[in-house]
Design an enzyme around this catalytic site. Structure first.
Site, PDB file in Angstrom:
ATOM      1  N   TYR A 123       0.895  -1.269   0.004  1.00 52.33           N
ATOM      2  CA  TYR A 123       0.081   0.278   0.495  1.00 52.33           C
ATOM      3  C   TYR A 123       0.815   1.192  -0.011  1.00 52.33           C
ATOM      4  CZ  TYR A 123      -4.192   2.934   1.333  1.00 52.33           C
ATOM      5  OH  TYR A 123      -5.486   3.608   1.245  1.00 52.33           O
TER       6      TYR A 123
ATOM      7  N   ASP B 144      10.658  -3.827  -6.229  1.00 48.75           N
ATOM      8  CA  ASP B 144      10.874  -4.922  -7.291  1.00 48.75           C
ATOM      9  C   ASP B 144      11.542  -5.479  -6.533  1.00 48.75           C
ATOM     10  OD1 ASP B 144       9.267  -4.102  -9.046  1.00 48.75           O
ATOM     11  OD2 ASP B 144      10.465  -2.075  -9.291  1.00 48.75           O
ATOM     12  N   GLU B 145      12.677  -5.025  -5.344  1.00 50.69           N
ATOM     13  CA  GLU B 145      13.306  -5.902  -4.833  1.00 50.69           C
ATOM     14  C   GLU B 145      13.014  -6.954  -4.391  1.00 50.69           C
ATOM     15  OE1 GLU B 145      13.202  -2.964  -4.997  1.00 50.69           O
ATOM     16  OE2 GLU B 145      13.758  -2.313  -2.794  1.00 50.69           O
TER      17      GLU B 145
ATOM     18  N   HIS C 192       4.854  -3.128 -13.441  1.00 49.61           N
ATOM     19  CA  HIS C 192       6.697  -3.108 -13.719  1.00 49.61           C
ATOM     20  C   HIS C 192       7.162  -4.364 -14.183  1.00 49.61           C
ATOM     21  CE1 HIS C 192      10.512  -1.447 -15.204  1.00 49.61           C
ATOM     22  NE2 HIS C 192      11.072  -1.667 -14.077  1.00 49.61           N
TER      23      HIS C 192
ATOM     24  N   GLY D  32       2.665   6.856  -8.273  1.00 50.07           N
ATOM     25  CA  GLY D  32       1.337   7.148  -6.882  1.00 50.07           C
ATOM     26  C   GLY D  32       0.601   7.889  -6.906  1.00 50.07           C
TER      27      GLY D  32
ATOM     28  N   GLU E 164      20.415  28.466 -10.909  1.00 52.82           N
ATOM     29  CA  GLU E 164      20.762  28.346 -13.142  1.00 52.82           C
ATOM     30  C   GLU E 164      20.545  26.819 -13.625  1.00 52.82           C
ATOM     31  OE1 GLU E 164      20.552  30.228 -15.021  1.00 52.82           O
ATOM     32  OE2 GLU E 164      20.274  31.624 -13.698  1.00 52.82           O
TER      33      GLU E 164
ATOM     34  N   SER F 152      14.664  33.639 -24.842  1.00 55.14           N
ATOM     35  CA  SER F 152      15.730  34.670 -25.982  1.00 55.14           C
ATOM     36  C   SER F 152      16.591  33.975 -26.985  1.00 55.14           C
ATOM     37  CB  SER F 152      16.245  35.158 -25.278  1.00 55.14           C
ATOM     38  OG  SER F 152      17.441  34.293 -24.751  1.00 55.14           O
TER      39      SER F 152
HETATM   40  P1  NDP Z   1       6.978   2.242  -2.373  1.00 56.43           P
HETATM   41  O1  NDP Z   1       7.619   1.152  -1.859  1.00 56.43           O
HETATM   42  O2  NDP Z   1       6.145   3.022  -2.430  1.00 56.43           O
HETATM   43  O3  NDP Z   1       5.714   0.965  -1.682  1.00 56.43           O
HETATM   44  C1  NDP Z   1       5.393  -0.415  -1.367  1.00 56.43           C
HETATM   45  C2  NDP Z   1       4.683  -1.061  -0.211  1.00 56.43           C
HETATM   46  O4  NDP Z   1       4.997  -3.081  -0.069  1.00 56.43           O
HETATM   47  C3  NDP Z   1       4.603  -0.248   0.654  1.00 56.43           C
HETATM   48  O5  NDP Z   1       3.220   0.030   1.325  1.00 56.43           O
HETATM   49  C4  NDP Z   1       5.286  -1.066   2.079  1.00 56.43           C
HETATM   50  O6  NDP Z   1       4.893  -1.591   3.111  1.00 56.43           O
HETATM   51  C5  NDP Z   1       4.681  -2.381   1.138  1.00 56.43           C
HETATM   52  N1  NDP Z   1       5.567  -3.431   2.096  1.00 56.43           N
HETATM   53  C6  NDP Z   1       7.274  -3.999   1.635  1.00 56.43           C
HETATM   54  N2  NDP Z   1       7.264  -5.084   1.892  1.00 56.43           N
HETATM   55  C7  NDP Z   1       5.987  -5.699   2.051  1.00 56.43           C
HETATM   56  C8  NDP Z   1       5.576  -7.571   2.301  1.00 56.43           C
HETATM   57  N3  NDP Z   1       7.271  -7.864   2.716  1.00 56.43           N
HETATM   58  N4  NDP Z   1       4.521  -7.891   2.718  1.00 56.43           N
HETATM   59  C9  NDP Z   1       3.585  -6.378   2.294  1.00 56.43           C
HETATM   60  N5  NDP Z   1       3.938  -5.478   1.804  1.00 56.43           N
HETATM   61  C10 NDP Z   1       5.572  -4.936   1.816  1.00 56.43           C
HETATM   62  O7  NDP Z   1       6.583   1.363  -3.782  1.00 56.43           O
HETATM   63  P2  NDP Z   1       6.002   1.757  -5.454  1.00 56.43           P
HETATM   64  O8  NDP Z   1       4.862   1.775  -5.061  1.00 56.43           O
HETATM   65  O9  NDP Z   1       6.836   2.845  -5.544  1.00 56.43           O
HETATM   66  O10 NDP Z   1       6.099   0.358  -6.286  1.00 56.43           O
HETATM   67  C11 NDP Z   1       5.665  -0.782  -6.300  1.00 56.43           C
HETATM   68  C12 NDP Z   1       5.512  -1.697  -7.849  1.00 56.43           C
HETATM   69  O11 NDP Z   1       4.863  -0.001  -8.478  1.00 56.43           O
HETATM   70  C13 NDP Z   1       6.940  -1.635  -8.081  1.00 56.43           C
HETATM   71  O12 NDP Z   1       6.874  -2.905  -9.064  1.00 56.43           O
HETATM   72  C14 NDP Z   1       7.300  -0.384  -9.361  1.00 56.43           C
HETATM   73  O13 NDP Z   1       8.290  -0.385 -10.377  1.00 56.43           O
HETATM   74  C15 NDP Z   1       6.152  -0.291  -9.711  1.00 56.43           C
HETATM   75  N6  NDP Z   1       5.892   1.506 -10.321  1.00 56.43           N
HETATM   76  C16 NDP Z   1       6.178   2.087  -9.510  1.00 56.43           C
HETATM   77  C17 NDP Z   1       6.063   3.345  -9.738  1.00 56.43           C
HETATM   78  C18 NDP Z   1       5.518   4.575  -8.815  1.00 56.43           C
HETATM   79  O14 NDP Z   1       5.184   6.192  -9.183  1.00 56.43           O
HETATM   80  N7  NDP Z   1       5.878   4.434  -7.787  1.00 56.43           N
HETATM   81  C19 NDP Z   1       5.828   4.136 -11.331  1.00 56.43           C
HETATM   82  C20 NDP Z   1       5.358   2.102 -12.230  1.00 56.43           C
HETATM   83  C21 NDP Z   1       5.878   1.880 -11.293  1.00 56.43           C
HETATM   84  P3  NDP Z   1       5.553  -0.292   4.572  1.00 56.43           P
HETATM   85  O15 NDP Z   1       4.841   1.376   4.009  1.00 56.43           O
HETATM   86  O16 NDP Z   1       5.089  -0.520   5.511  1.00 56.43           O
HETATM   87  O17 NDP Z   1       7.399  -0.189   4.551  1.00 56.43           O
END
Ligand code: NDP
Ligand code: MG
Length: 346
Positions: free
Chosen positions: A25, A84-85, A109, A135, A228, A253
């Site tokens: 989330y 992703d990781e 992604h 997001g 700048e 300009s």
């Molecule tokens: P964020 O880091 O913003 O959010 C990751 C979420 O995963 C957090 O709510 C985190 O919880 C939760 N989380 C972490 N570990 C676990 C776990 N073990 N079990 C359950 N939940 C967990 O990620 P993004 O939204 O940036 O990225 C998500 C995906 O979307 C990726 O694949 C990314 O490549 C893709 N994407 C992202 C974009 C972006 O704008 N950021 C754009 C397009 C694609 P907590 O809050 O507690 O850490």
């Protein structure tokens, strides 16, 4: 021109009565979950973990929050919106055991599927809906009645309806209001990595820092160098975003325009493109993915070290001080407007 899909090309009814689990989330997760809920998806549930900060926000927004495994078990469609990781570990232990041939697995992604971190069973639909924006924009534009342009891609089409499902989901998050393009996992993953490394993030921060350092090392005031080489980037990029290079060049300009044509190619010269080609090759060969996966396996030591040293760069120190005095950076000045802002920013 590639086909662009809009509202009428997507049938939201395909997913309306489904249970959709949003795993994570964060930036994307909160936007997908809230948009799908507001669009009328029967059940949107959040997959989270013990001690998650964002789980609280999801509960406050009225969403049901479950451990990932329970959400994956209950859902018809599972959208993985974890960093992703983390896809591989969470998928292996908490999602894979609950997949069956009626379920749909989704990502925003392609990294984890394209580079073999997730190897899904062959009898399920696997697809991508990837908003081309952060997001928070996915959420705020939806609330304003608009959407963020997005990509769809099909990894596996077991049901024969994967594309229709992707379009329906894209409609649910508001993307078909803006336009949806179809791509494939290889193209999305490789161009996305290249864009962020060579131009958007790596290229741009490199350009800003080199320009800033050049002026400061020549004895000019850091504040001048900041304005700048960093502050004005936004003003220029906004013009390019609205009307291409031409609109920007129209607005500056003649002196600036002449400098652009004659000096730009000397800054970003043929060697830069050679470097870019090498970076693209490292992405295509999987070398970058291998390096980043390994970095995570050993606890991100290099990543954390460079993050720390970058944060201490003088352009950041000077910038922080200057921005604290720029009231115009926060145009929403009244208290009520500030409260609204906090609300939509999660
Ligand atoms: P964020 O880091 O913003 O959010 C990751 C979420 O995963 C957090 O709510 C985190 O919880 C939760 N989380 C972490 N570990 C676990 C776990 N073990 N079990 C359950 N939940 C967990 O990620 P993004 O939204 O940036 O990225 C998500 C995906 O979307 C990726 O694949 C990314 O490549 C893709 N994407 C992202 C974009 C972006 O704008 N950021 C754009 C397009 C694609 P907590 O809050 O507690 O850490
Ligand atoms: Mg990107």
């Amino acid at each position: 021109m590639a086909k662009i899909y809009y509202e009428n090309d997507a049938d939201f009814n395909l997913i309306k009565s489904k249970t959709i689990a949003i795993i994570g989330y964060g930036s994307q997760g909160h936007a997908h979950a809230l948009n799908l809920k507001d669009s009328g998806v029967k059940k949107v549930i959040i997959g989270s973990y013990e001690g998650s900060k964002s789980a609280l926000k999801a509960k406050e927004a009225g969403l049901e929050v479950l451990p990932v495994s329970e959400a994956a078990k209950a859902a018809d469609m599972i959208m993985i919106l974890l960093p992703d990781e983390k896809h591989k570990a969470v998928y292996e232990s908490e999602i894979k055991p609950y997949l069956n041939k009626n379920k749909v697995l989704m990502v925003a992604h392609g990294f984890s599927l394209h580079f073999g971190q997730i190897v899904p069973p062959q009898d399920i639909d696997v697809l991508m809906v990837a908003p081309k924006g952060p997001g928070h924009r996915v959420r705020t534009t939806y609330e304003m009645g608009h959407g963020v342009p997005s990509l769809i891609a099909i990894y596996q089409n077991a049901s024969g309806h994967a594309k229709e499902i992707a379009l329906a989901y894209a409609k649910g998050i508001g993307a078909t209001r803006a336009g949806v393009f179809e791509t494939n996992f290889k193209e999305e993953t490789e161009t996305d990595l290249f864009g962020e490394q060579a131009v958007l993030c790596g290229g741009l921060t490199g350009l800003i820092k080199a320009g800033y350092e050049t002026l400061v090392e020549a004895g000019y005031q850091p504040e001048m160098a900041y304005f700048e080489c960093l502050h004005e980037v936004k003003l220029i990029v906004d013009l390019i975003y609205e009307g291409g290079l031409a609109k920007m060049r129209d607005s500056i300009s003649n002196t600036a325009e002449y400098g652009d044509y004659t000096r730009g190619p000397r800054v970003v010269d043929a060697r830069v493109k050679e470097n870019m080609k090498k970076i693209l090759q490292e992405i295509q060969s999987g070398q970058f993915a291998k390096e980043w996966i390994h970095e995570n396996q050993i606890g991100q030591p290099n990543f954390k070290a460079v993050r720390e040293s970058e944060a201490a760069h003088s352009v950041e120190v000077v910038g922080k001080e200057l921005r604290s005095k720029m009231s115009f950076l926060n145009p929403l000045s009244s208290k009520q407007e500030n409260r609204d802002k906090v609300k939509v920013e999660r």
